[in-house]
Write a protein that holds these residues in place. Structure first.
Motif, PDB file in Angstrom:
ATOM      1  N   LEU A 199       5.902  -4.803  -8.362  1.00 13.67           N
ATOM      2  CA  LEU A 199       6.930  -5.290  -7.443  1.00 13.67           C
ATOM      3  C   LEU A 199       6.322  -6.098  -6.305  1.00 13.67           C
ATOM      4  O   LEU A 199       6.922  -7.080  -5.846  1.00 13.67           O
ATOM      5  CB  LEU A 199       7.736  -4.108  -6.896  1.00 13.67           C
ATOM      6  CG  LEU A 199       8.569  -3.335  -7.930  1.00 13.67           C
ATOM      7  CD1 LEU A 199       9.271  -2.162  -7.274  1.00 13.67           C
ATOM      8  CD2 LEU A 199       9.575  -4.260  -8.614  1.00 13.67           C
ATOM      9  N   GLU A 200       5.133  -5.692  -5.855  1.00 10.04           N
ATOM     10  CA  GLU A 200       4.459  -6.445  -4.796  1.00 10.04           C
ATOM     11  C   GLU A 200       4.122  -7.860  -5.264  1.00 10.04           C
ATOM     12  O   GLU A 200       4.409  -8.843  -4.574  1.00 10.04           O
ATOM     13  CB  GLU A 200       3.175  -5.723  -4.380  1.00 10.04           C
ATOM     14  CG  GLU A 200       2.355  -6.494  -3.352  1.00 10.04           C
ATOM     15  CD  GLU A 200       0.980  -5.879  -3.113  1.00 10.04           C
ATOM     16  OE1 GLU A 200       0.199  -6.471  -2.344  1.00 10.04           O
ATOM     17  OE2 GLU A 200       0.684  -4.831  -3.714  1.00 10.04           O
ATOM     18  N   ILE A 201       3.517  -7.954  -6.437  1.00  8.16           N
ATOM     19  CA  ILE A 201       3.153  -9.270  -6.977  1.00  8.16           C
ATOM     20  C   ILE A 201       4.404 -10.112  -7.211  1.00  8.16           C
ATOM     21  O   ILE A 201       4.452 -11.304  -6.864  1.00  8.16           O
ATOM     22  CB  ILE A 201       2.358  -9.112  -8.281  1.00  8.16           C
ATOM     23  CG1 ILE A 201       1.007  -8.451  -7.998  1.00  8.16           C
ATOM     24  CG2 ILE A 201       2.156 -10.470  -8.957  1.00  8.16           C
ATOM     25  CD1 ILE A 201       0.205  -8.127  -9.244  1.00  8.16           C
ATOM     26  N   ALA A 202       5.434  -9.500  -7.784  1.00  9.91           N
ATOM     27  CA  ALA A 202       6.664 -10.235  -8.079  1.00  9.91           C
ATOM     28  C   ALA A 202       7.352 -10.706  -6.801  1.00  9.91           C
ATOM     29  O   ALA A 202       7.781 -11.866  -6.704  1.00  9.91           O
ATOM     30  CB  ALA A 202       7.611  -9.361  -8.894  1.00  9.91           C
TER      31      ALA A 202
ATOM     32  N   PRO B 285      -7.732  -8.663  -6.321  1.00 15.85           N
ATOM     33  CA  PRO B 285      -7.035  -8.799  -7.601  1.00 15.85           C
ATOM     34  C   PRO B 285      -5.533  -9.061  -7.483  1.00 15.85           C
ATOM     35  O   PRO B 285      -5.014  -9.978  -8.135  1.00 15.85           O
ATOM     36  CB  PRO B 285      -7.329  -7.458  -8.286  1.00 15.85           C
ATOM     37  CG  PRO B 285      -8.653  -7.044  -7.734  1.00 15.85           C
ATOM     38  CD  PRO B 285      -8.639  -7.497  -6.306  1.00 15.85           C
ATOM     39  N   ALA B 286      -4.839  -8.268  -6.679  1.00 12.17           N
ATOM     40  CA  ALA B 286      -3.395  -8.449  -6.550  1.00 12.17           C
ATOM     41  C   ALA B 286      -3.067  -9.806  -5.944  1.00 12.17           C
ATOM     42  O   ALA B 286      -2.113 -10.480  -6.366  1.00 12.17           O
ATOM     43  CB  ALA B 286      -2.784  -7.338  -5.708  1.00 12.17           C
ATOM     44  N   ASN B 287      -3.868 -10.241  -4.961  1.00 15.97           N
ATOM     45  CA  ASN B 287      -3.631 -11.544  -4.335  1.00 15.97           C
ATOM     46  C   ASN B 287      -3.895 -12.684  -5.321  1.00 15.97           C
ATOM     47  O   ASN B 287      -3.216 -13.712  -5.280  1.00 15.97           O
ATOM     48  CB  ASN B 287      -4.516 -11.706  -3.107  1.00 15.97           C
ATOM     49  CG  ASN B 287      -4.116 -10.772  -1.981  1.00 15.97           C
ATOM     50  OD1 ASN B 287      -2.973 -10.330  -1.915  1.00 15.97           O
ATOM     51  ND2 ASN B 287      -5.043 -10.451  -1.104  1.00 15.97           N
ATOM     52  N   ALA B 288      -4.876 -12.498  -6.183  1.00 15.83           N
ATOM     53  CA  ALA B 288      -5.142 -13.498  -7.217  1.00 15.83           C
ATOM     54  C   ALA B 288      -3.947 -13.605  -8.158  1.00 15.83           C
ATOM     55  O   ALA B 288      -3.568 -14.709  -8.586  1.00 15.83           O
ATOM     56  CB  ALA B 288      -6.402 -13.135  -7.997  1.00 15.83           C
TER      57      ALA B 288
END
Length: 216
Positions: free
Chosen positions: A22-25, A81-84
């Motif tokens: 959900l954070e990435i989306a 990783p998540a920011n990428a």
């Protein structure tokens, strides 16, 4: 045995992955709306340079697999990783949103432009206060469709070691690998994606009906 999967720690493990999904989306969609609107307006405009640059970006990005952007963002930057994952999804989704925005702008009657300009509004004022609000109302269905696509496409980031929902499921599957357990794990993941996207679709349709009612 499938019963082995019914453990609170496994549920929390998957929930942590869902939060990453959900954070990435969320950030990908938020940033894509911003950059995609700029790109869509640029392509829609009659400005030769801006329109051609926006077209070049959109057509190039749309014809490259999302996974390649994820791989590039993960291994060619120093981002977390998540920011990428967010960067890769934003780069790709902005191009899709730009086309949605261009379609929305084209859907607004040309008379709206003429009426606004006759009142002394500049091009930018007409775009911001008259055209875009109407265009975004028409864009709700395709934007929501793209939102659900982004949520589903976040599953690609597990390929580069990002432990979102699908990635967490793959980790669990490494320990519980019987046929029944695998079906249960992937069934749970699929059901989670379905519920989230179905709820978003219902909310979007309700909002569209509400806006349509106000226009009459």
């Amino acid at each position: 045995m499938i019963q082995e999967l019914f453990k609170p720690e496994l549920a929390w493990f998957l929930f942590d992955g869902l939060l990453v999904t959900l954070e990435i989306a969320f950030f990908s969609i938020f940033l894509s709306l911003f950059f995609g609107t700029i790109l869509g307006v640029a392509r829609f405009s009659n400005h030769v340079i801006f329109s051609k640059l926006a077209t070049l970006y959109i057509e190039t990005v749309r014809n490259i697999p999302t996974l390649l952007f994820i791989l590039a963002a993960r291994f060619m930057t120093n981002l977390q990783p998540a920011n990428a994952g967010i960067l890769a999804m934003t780069i790709f989704t902005s191009a899709i949103v730009a086309e949605i925005v261009r379609g929305g702008l084209n859907s607004v009657n040309k008379g709206q432009w003429e009426a606004a300009r006759s009142q002394g509004l500049t091009y930018v004022q007409t775009l911001l206060y008259v055209i875009l609000p109407q265009a975004f109302r028409n864009m709700i269905p395709p934007l929501m469709s793209q939102t659900t696509t982004v949520i589903k496409d976040t599953s690609f980031v597990w390929a580069v070691g990002i432990e979102e929902l699908t990635g967490k499921g793959m980790i669990i599957m490494g320990k519980y690998g019987s046929t029944g357990q695998v079906f249960a794990i992937f069934g749970t993941i699929a059901a989670t994606y379905f519920v989230i996207n179905y709820v978003l679709s219902v909310v979007a349709r309700a909002q569209q009906r509400r806006l349509a009612a106000r226009s009459y």
